[in-house]
Design a protein around this motif. Structure first.
Motif, PDB file in Angstrom:
ATOM      1  N   LEU A  72      -4.465   4.862   9.808  1.00 30.31           N
ATOM      2  CA  LEU A  72      -3.614   5.818   9.118  1.00 30.31           C
ATOM      3  C   LEU A  72      -3.875   5.792   7.610  1.00 30.31           C
ATOM      4  CD1 LEU A  72      -1.333   7.876   9.303  1.00 30.31           C
ATOM      5  CD2 LEU A  72       0.300   5.987   9.151  1.00 30.31           C
ATOM      6  N   PHE A  73      -3.976   4.600   7.047  1.00 33.44           N
ATOM      7  CA  PHE A  73      -4.248   4.480   5.612  1.00 33.44           C
ATOM      8  C   PHE A  73      -5.633   5.024   5.287  1.00 33.44           C
ATOM      9  CE2 PHE A  73      -5.887   2.186   1.926  1.00 33.44           C
ATOM     10  CZ  PHE A  73      -4.877   2.405   1.001  1.00 33.44           C
ATOM     11  N   ASN A  74      -6.591   4.737   6.141  1.00 40.13           N
ATOM     12  CA  ASN A  74      -7.962   5.191   5.896  1.00 40.13           C
ATOM     13  C   ASN A  74      -8.117   6.700   6.047  1.00 40.13           C
ATOM     14  OD1 ASN A  74      -8.901   2.575   5.402  1.00 40.13           O
ATOM     15  ND2 ASN A  74      -9.229   2.184   7.588  1.00 40.13           N
ATOM     16  N   ASP A  75      -7.081   7.354   6.572  1.00 45.42           N
ATOM     17  CA  ASP A  75      -7.136   8.794   6.776  1.00 45.42           C
ATOM     18  C   ASP A  75      -6.892   9.572   5.488  1.00 45.42           C
ATOM     19  OD1 ASP A  75      -7.599  10.797   8.733  1.00 45.42           O
ATOM     20  OD2 ASP A  75      -5.483  11.339   8.679  1.00 45.42           O
ATOM     21  N   TYR A  76      -6.447   8.880   4.433  1.00 46.35           N
ATOM     22  CA  TYR A  76      -6.176   9.549   3.161  1.00 46.35           C
ATOM     23  C   TYR A  76      -7.435   9.621   2.309  1.00 46.35           C
ATOM     24  CZ  TYR A  76      -1.224   8.892   4.230  1.00 46.35           C
ATOM     25  OH  TYR A  76       0.000   8.916   4.830  1.00 46.35           O
ATOM     26  N   GLU A  77      -7.532  10.705   1.533  1.00 43.99           N
ATOM     27  CA  GLU A  77      -8.618  10.836   0.568  1.00 43.99           C
ATOM     28  C   GLU A  77      -8.166  10.153  -0.719  1.00 43.99           C
ATOM     29  OE1 GLU A  77     -10.890  14.430  -1.856  1.00 43.99           O
ATOM     30  OE2 GLU A  77      -9.921  14.842   0.070  1.00 43.99           O
ATOM     31  N   MET A  78      -8.771   9.009  -1.037  1.00 47.14           N
ATOM     32  CA  MET A  78      -8.270   8.123  -2.076  1.00 47.14           C
ATOM     33  C   MET A  78      -9.198   8.056  -3.283  1.00 47.14           C
ATOM     34  SD  MET A  78      -5.538   6.082  -2.389  1.00 47.14           S
ATOM     35  CE  MET A  78      -5.106   5.724  -0.688  1.00 47.14           C
ATOM     36  N   ARG A  79      -8.586   8.109  -4.486  1.00 47.33           N
ATOM     37  CA  ARG A  79      -9.318   7.842  -5.725  1.00 47.33           C
ATOM     38  C   ARG A  79      -8.869   6.480  -6.240  1.00 47.33           C
ATOM     39  NH1 ARG A  79      -8.081  10.428 -10.001  1.00 47.33           N
ATOM     40  NH2 ARG A  79      -6.218  11.588  -9.295  1.00 47.33           N
ATOM     41  N   SER A  80      -9.802   5.546  -6.411  1.00 45.78           N
ATOM     42  CA  SER A  80      -9.475   4.176  -6.795  1.00 45.78           C
ATOM     43  C   SER A  80      -9.844   3.905  -8.247  1.00 45.78           C
ATOM     44  CB  SER A  80     -10.217   3.183  -5.887  1.00 45.78           C
ATOM     45  OG  SER A  80      -9.881   3.404  -4.530  1.00 45.78           O
ATOM     46  N   PRO A  81      -9.211   2.865  -8.860  1.00 46.99           N
ATOM     47  CA  PRO A  81      -9.551   2.507 -10.247  1.00 46.99           C
ATOM     48  C   PRO A  81     -10.845   1.718 -10.295  1.00 46.99           C
ATOM     49  CG  PRO A  81      -7.923   0.996  -9.396  1.00 46.99           C
ATOM     50  CD  PRO A  81      -8.141   2.029  -8.310  1.00 46.99           C
ATOM     51  N   GLY A 103      -4.582   3.385  -6.404  1.00 44.27           N
ATOM     52  CA  GLY A 103      -5.265   4.609  -6.006  1.00 44.27           C
ATOM     53  C   GLY A 103      -4.330   5.802  -6.053  1.00 44.27           C
ATOM     54  N   VAL A 104      -4.913   6.957  -6.151  1.00 42.47           N
ATOM     55  CA  VAL A 104      -4.181   8.225  -6.051  1.00 42.47           C
ATOM     56  C   VAL A 104      -4.784   8.975  -4.871  1.00 42.47           C
ATOM     57  CG1 VAL A 104      -3.681  10.442  -7.143  1.00 42.47           C
ATOM     58  CG2 VAL A 104      -3.603   8.325  -8.500  1.00 42.47           C
ATOM     59  N   PHE A 105      -3.949   9.361  -3.931  1.00 45.59           N
ATOM     60  CA  PHE A 105      -4.461   9.966  -2.703  1.00 45.59           C
ATOM     61  C   PHE A 105      -4.059  11.432  -2.578  1.00 45.59           C
ATOM     62  CE2 PHE A 105      -0.313   8.191  -1.533  1.00 45.59           C
ATOM     63  CZ  PHE A 105       0.284   9.246  -0.846  1.00 45.59           C
ATOM     64  N   GLN A 106      -4.809  12.123  -1.747  1.00 46.52           N
ATOM     65  CA  GLN A 106      -4.531  13.512  -1.430  1.00 46.52           C
ATOM     66  C   GLN A 106      -4.348  13.635   0.071  1.00 46.52           C
ATOM     67  OE1 GLN A 106      -7.582  16.261  -2.589  1.00 46.52           O
ATOM     68  NE2 GLN A 106      -6.314  18.064  -2.287  1.00 46.52           N
ATOM     69  N   SER A 107      -3.297  14.353   0.470  1.00 44.99           N
ATOM     70  CA  SER A 107      -2.981  14.526   1.882  1.00 44.99           C
ATOM     71  C   SER A 107      -2.844  16.010   2.190  1.00 44.99           C
ATOM     72  CB  SER A 107      -1.672  13.787   2.223  1.00 44.99           C
ATOM     73  OG  SER A 107      -1.208  14.147   3.518  1.00 44.99           O
ATOM     74  N   GLY A 108      -2.959  16.342   3.450  1.00 47.75           N
ATOM     75  CA  GLY A 108      -2.709  17.714   3.878  1.00 47.75           C
ATOM     76  C   GLY A 108      -1.236  18.040   3.931  1.00 47.75           C
ATOM     77  N   SER A 109      -0.381  17.040   3.685  1.00 48.10           N
ATOM     78  CA  SER A 109       1.069  17.233   3.699  1.00 48.10           C
ATOM     79  C   SER A 109       1.607  17.306   2.276  1.00 48.10           C
ATOM     80  CB  SER A 109       1.750  16.065   4.445  1.00 48.10           C
ATOM     81  OG  SER A 109       3.125  16.016   4.160  1.00 48.10           O
TER      82      SER A 109
END
Length: 379
Positions: free
Chosen positions: A118-127, A170-176
């Motif tokens: 579930l966590f890996n399903d997010y599109e993540m930007r990391s520092p 991280g900052v993530f992007q979701s379809g929700s």
């Protein structure tokens, strides 16, 4: 005088009264459409949380009054994963946190295992790794892109929660839309912050690709057989039957009732006054051969035309209002209220209902007039 000419004349001969009635009716119908749009936007945002991760079944605790605050032991995740037909499962703990330094309160927080699917399903930007290693922090958090904008935090920043520094890992992007306005906290850290060791709120379940829609019920039954405490529901049913969704819809209609009542009374007053002012005119029409049904049809047509114009104005006003609401700081990134086609249909039905109801008494009075009495009134 033609049929529609009579209708248009009756509307425009009293511009002030017609305008005030139109405004009152548009406000009533617009309120219904706006509140319905908010309720549907809330439901769609909630549904989007699961659809964005292709979740087929949601497992919560049996008997919980509010499923979003139910409590399950995390050990159930492994048991559900082992059920035949289940491809993967992930536990989620829901809590509400606040970033007091930025004066942002009531932030939805999702606790989950960072090694889970579930966590890996997010599109993540990391520092960058240097900033991460040099930061002395209590823990890590991951911010949805909309929440990161509200907090003005980028990957690698420090965010204080409960007066403790947390690294924005991280900052993530979701379809929700809802998830984009929330934060993710590693499950063990959120359990510690909330004092809920070993607890989760619900379990997201993805079924095997071989499972057909008709067979979902069988998998649900097998999950239910794991323990009587479990309440597995298909995603659509889980969203549709949730107490918060039902309350949102009920409150929208309850709040709209007063506005609808005002609109109906205003329409009735306008139409009744119109009939009284044109008693002599109606008498002339009856005398030259217009039947009572045609007179009644004119009055009803006038009321329905007024209601249709009010529906268009109310719908446009509601659309503008919801756009402002969606872009506001208070609700931005949490829900996306919209005036969908179903809301327009609902507003049209409500408008026509008010138009017919408001014209009922004037129609009856006009149809009961005798030509001689009406002409005597004019004289």
């Amino acid at each position: 005088m033609t049929y529609f000419g009579f209708v248009l004349k009756s509307l425009w001969r009293r511009p002030l009264r017609t305008g005030l009635t139109l405004m009152a009716l548009a406000t009533a119908i617009g309120s219904v459409m706006a509140l319905s749009g908010v309720a549907e936007g809330f439901t769609e945002s909630f549904r989007g949380v699961y659809e964005s991760h292709r979740v087929d079944v949601v497992v919560s605790r049996q008997g919980s009054a509010d499923r979003l605050s139910s409590s399950l032991e995390e050990t159930y995740v492994a048991q559900v994963t082992a059920v035949e037909g289940v491809a993967s499962a992930a536990g989620v703990l829901l809590e509400t946190l606040s970033a007091e330094d930025q004066q942002v309160y009531g932030i939805p927080a999702m606790g989950m295992r960072t090694e889970s699917w579930l966590f890996n399903d997010y599109e993540m930007r990391s520092p960058d790794s240097v900033a991460s290693e040099n930061s002395e922090v209590k823990g890590q958090v991951y911010l949805g892109e909309n929440l990161a904008g509200r907090l003005d935090c980028q990957p690698g920043a420090i965010l204080n929660l409960f007066d403790e520094p947390f690294l924005v890992a991280g900052v993530f992007q979701s379809g929700s839309v809802w998830e984009n306005g929330s934060m993710i906290v590693p499950l063990d850290q959120l359990q510690d912050l909330a004092g809920r060791d070993g607890q989760i709120t619900y379990i997201n379940v993805v079924l095997d690709e071989s499972i057909q829609a008709a067979d979902v019920g069988q998998v649900v039954d097998r999950i239910r057989a794991v323990d009587v405490k479990l309440l597995p529901l298909a995603t659509d049913e889980f969203v549709r039957s949730d107490t918060r969704m039902q309350l949102a819809g009920a409150m929208a209609w309850m709040t709209s009732t007063i506005a609808l009542l005002v609109g109906a009374i205003g329409t009735l007053n306008t139409m009744m006054t119109s009939v009284l002012e044109r008693t002599g005119e109606i008498g002339i029409l009856r005398a030259i051969g217009w039947p009572a049904k045609r007179i009644a049809g004119v009055i009803l047509c006038e009321s329905v035309m007024l209601a249709l114009m009010a529906t268009v104005l109310g719908g446009l006003g509601a659309s503008v209002l919801l756009q402002v609401l969606a872009n506001s700081e208070a609700t931005g990134g949490l829900l996306q209220p919209t005036i969908a086609s179903g809301v327009w249909v609902r507003g049209l039905v409500v408008g026509l209902g008010i138009g017919v109801l408001g014209a009922s008494l004037p129609v009856w009075r006009a149809s009961q007039m005798r030509p001689a009495d009406a002409l005597r009134h004019q004289g």
